[in-house]
Scaffold this motif. Structure first.
Motif, PDB file in Angstrom:
ATOM      1  N   ARG A  32       0.825  -1.219   0.000  1.00 51.46           N
ATOM      2  CA  ARG A  32       0.000   0.000   0.000  1.00 51.46           C
ATOM      3  C   ARG A  32       0.853   1.261   0.000  1.00 51.46           C
ATOM      4  NH1 ARG A  32      -4.511  -0.994  -1.872  1.00 51.46           N
ATOM      5  NH2 ARG A  32      -5.649   0.581  -0.708  1.00 51.46           N
ATOM      6  N   LEU A  37       2.097   3.714  -6.378  1.00 48.64           N
ATOM      7  CA  LEU A  37       0.958   3.905  -7.291  1.00 48.64           C
ATOM      8  C   LEU A  37       1.251   5.061  -8.253  1.00 48.64           C
ATOM      9  CD1 LEU A  37      -2.043   3.299  -8.078  1.00 48.64           C
ATOM     10  CD2 LEU A  37      -2.658   5.115  -6.473  1.00 48.64           C
ATOM     11  N   PHE A  70      -6.696   2.216 -12.760  1.00 50.99           N
ATOM     12  CA  PHE A  70      -5.845   2.451 -11.586  1.00 50.99           C
ATOM     13  C   PHE A  70      -6.653   2.340 -10.288  1.00 50.99           C
ATOM     14  CE2 PHE A  70      -3.142   4.724 -14.770  1.00 50.99           C
ATOM     15  CZ  PHE A  70      -2.101   3.805 -14.712  1.00 50.99           C
ATOM     16  N   GLN A  71      -7.903   2.737 -10.342  1.00 53.58           N
ATOM     17  CA  GLN A  71      -8.743   2.540  -9.151  1.00 53.58           C
ATOM     18  C   GLN A  71      -8.884   1.056  -8.844  1.00 53.58           C
ATOM     19  OE1 GLN A  71     -12.210   4.818 -10.273  1.00 53.58           O
ATOM     20  NE2 GLN A  71     -11.559   6.595  -9.080  1.00 53.58           N
ATOM     21  N   TRP A  74      -5.750  -0.238  -7.279  1.00 49.80           N
ATOM     22  CA  TRP A  74      -5.601   0.176  -5.887  1.00 49.80           C
ATOM     23  C   TRP A  74      -6.617  -0.532  -4.990  1.00 49.80           C
ATOM     24  CZ3 TRP A  74      -1.477   1.612  -3.866  1.00 49.80           C
ATOM     25  CH2 TRP A  74      -1.416   2.318  -2.662  1.00 49.80           C
ATOM     26  N   ASP A  75      -7.824  -0.743  -5.521  1.00 47.29           N
ATOM     27  CA  ASP A  75      -8.851  -1.425  -4.733  1.00 47.29           C
ATOM     28  C   ASP A  75      -8.542  -2.910  -4.569  1.00 47.29           C
ATOM     29  OD1 ASP A  75     -10.186   0.933  -4.544  1.00 47.29           O
ATOM     30  OD2 ASP A  75     -11.700   0.465  -6.065  1.00 47.29           O
TER      31      ASP A  75
END
Lengths: 208, 256
Positions: A32, A37, A70-71, A74-75
């Motif tokens: 994370r 990212l 990209f969401q 990340w999710d």
């Protein structure tokens, strides 16, 4: 010109630095690390944008798809540890699937596909030739390898791959576009993908 | 050609998303049941993973990568920031509005809220059931609409005359079987549909006749080597489901 990297702007100073001891981007994403990212976005966006713009012919929509990708990363960052799929192929697959979903939702998608085909027939191609000023782009060597693999296909197979893989058209839609029997389209696509599987096998992930 | 061959032949097309929407749904449905196809599709996705990089990269417009990063991270931050605030606001409203001055009314409202939530949950459940029924109906109709072969045979039992209709869909390798004109099966017995295959009779679905209207079943091809060469309908004791050959009266025996 590509924009200035975010990491050099100091605009995301609040983003924590990578976790010590985790060197690859994948590992840092799994931890994370928000800066990982950001780095991924800088590296992958040109390729995802090239793909989605080429498929959707709509810059705003293409950018929306890239944001969604990209969401998703990340999710679902935990899923990055599953299987053996490379990070970049995973992004490309998600982007392409999202773009196809959007194409199929459009009420006017047939017209767009026809326009894309007309563009191809007029000498353009969804798989453009190398542009010298792009040669320094990260990942360019992969593009060259893929381009060479596509160029090695007979034109009739390449046309089917172009309409299917980069145009999001189904067998029957390609048959209609190219005025070919359905079975011919299926055979050509299958032969082409078999060859491409062999040609693309040696390529390794350039994002680590 | 076995029923599975169609899926095996179309794995690459599925990965390329070159199947028509209906075929794609069928294939995705099949993946949930077939480890071999799932494994092969995963392998193909991996092997063709670089293909999208055949396109030329598109330099992002100025500010886009920053917007993307902000878009992903701010969404999460906003949720983190807003969730406790929203919860606190809800609690404060409850305390001020109902808890302090109108505790009793608050209790009533809470009970009402609970009742409404239960209603919503029930409605959700009903809607899910309806969607599942609709999907099944669409599936059934799609087989009928696209059937490459339709076979019909008259059948008779105990003075009743009816028909057995089979719609064959070569793409999905599924059949819709319709039986009509027959009364409910005698007590303790069922109408049993069979496949006639190269390796013998293979038990398939039971057809339940209510006496009026049609009995319908969607059946998938049996997982046996060799082609399906026909179909049969017999009346079997309801307790003989473990028996793999017809034992009762044969109402229809169709060889293609």
């Amino acid at each position: 010109m590509p924009e200035q990297p975010l990491s050099s702007r100091g605009e995301l100073a609040a983003v924590p630095l990578g976790v010590a001891g985790q060197s690859t981007l994948r590992e840092r994403l799994l931890a994370r690390d928000e800066r990982a990212l950001v780095e991924l976005i800088e590296l992958a966006t040109p390729w995802l944008l090239g793909l989605t713009q080429g498929m959707l012919h709509d810059q705003d929509e293409a950018e929306e798809v890239v944001l969604e990708v990209f969401q998703t990363v990340w999710d679902r960052v935990g899923a990055l540890g599953e299987g053996h799929e490379g990070l970049m192929p995973w992004l490309l697959r998600v982007a392409r699937n999202r773009a196809i979903d959007r194409l199929r939702r459009r009420s006017r998608w047939r017209r767009k596909a026809a326009r894309a085909e007309a563009y191809g027939a007029a000498g353009g191609t969804a798989v453009p030739f190398r542009e010298p000023d792009e040669a320094g782009h990260p990942g360019w060597h992969v593009h060259e390898s893929v381009h060479a693999a596509l160029a090695a296909l007979p034109e009739e197979q390449r046309a089917v791959v172009r309409l299917s893989y980069f145009g999001g058209l189904s067998h029957s839609e390609i048959a209609e576009q190219l005025d070919l029997p359905l079975g011919t389209v299926k055979t050509r696509l299958r032969l082409a993908l078999d060859k491409l599987r062999v040609s693309l096998a040696p390529i390794g992930d350039w994002i680590r | 050609m076995t029923p599975h061959d169609w899926y095996a032949e179309h794995r690459a097309a599925f990965v390329a998303r070159a199947l028509d929407a209906r075929e794609e749904r069928l294939f995705a449905d099949h993946l949930g049941r077939c480890d071999e196809c799932t494994r092969e599709v995963t392998r193909l996705e991996r092997e063709l993973g670089w293909l999208p990089m055949g396109v030329t990269p598109a330099p992002p417009r100025p500010g886009l990568t920053h917007q993307l990063a902000e878009g992903v991270l701010r969404r999460r931050s906003a949720w983190r920031r807003l969730a406790p605030t929203a919860a606190a606001a809800a609690i404060a409203a409850a305390a001020l509005g109902f808890g302090v001055h109108e505790r009793q009314r608050g209790d009533t409202l809470a009970a009402e809220l609970g009742r409404r939530e239960a209603q919503l949950a029930a409605a959700d459940s009903e809607r899910s059931g309806q969607l599942a029924s609709l999907a099944a109906l669409e599936d059934t109709l799609s087989v009928m609409r696209q059937a490459q072969h339709v076979v019909q045979q008259d059948i008779a039992m105990n003075g009743h005359h009816g028909r057995l209709l089979i719609f064959q869909d070569a793409a999905s390798h599924r059949w819709n079987v319709v039986m009509h004109g027959l009364p409910p099966a005698p007590a303790g017995e069922v109408y049993q549909f069979w496949f006639i295959t190269g390796s013998g009779m293979v038990r398939s679905a039971e057809l339940r006749s209510g006496g009026s209207g049609a009995a319908l079943a969607m059946v998938s091809m049996p997982k046996v080597p060799g082609p399906v060469m026909g179909a049969a309908l017999s009346v079997e004791p309801a307790v003989s489901r473990s028996v793999d050959q017809p034992t009762g009266p044969m109402l229809a025996h169709i060889e293609f």
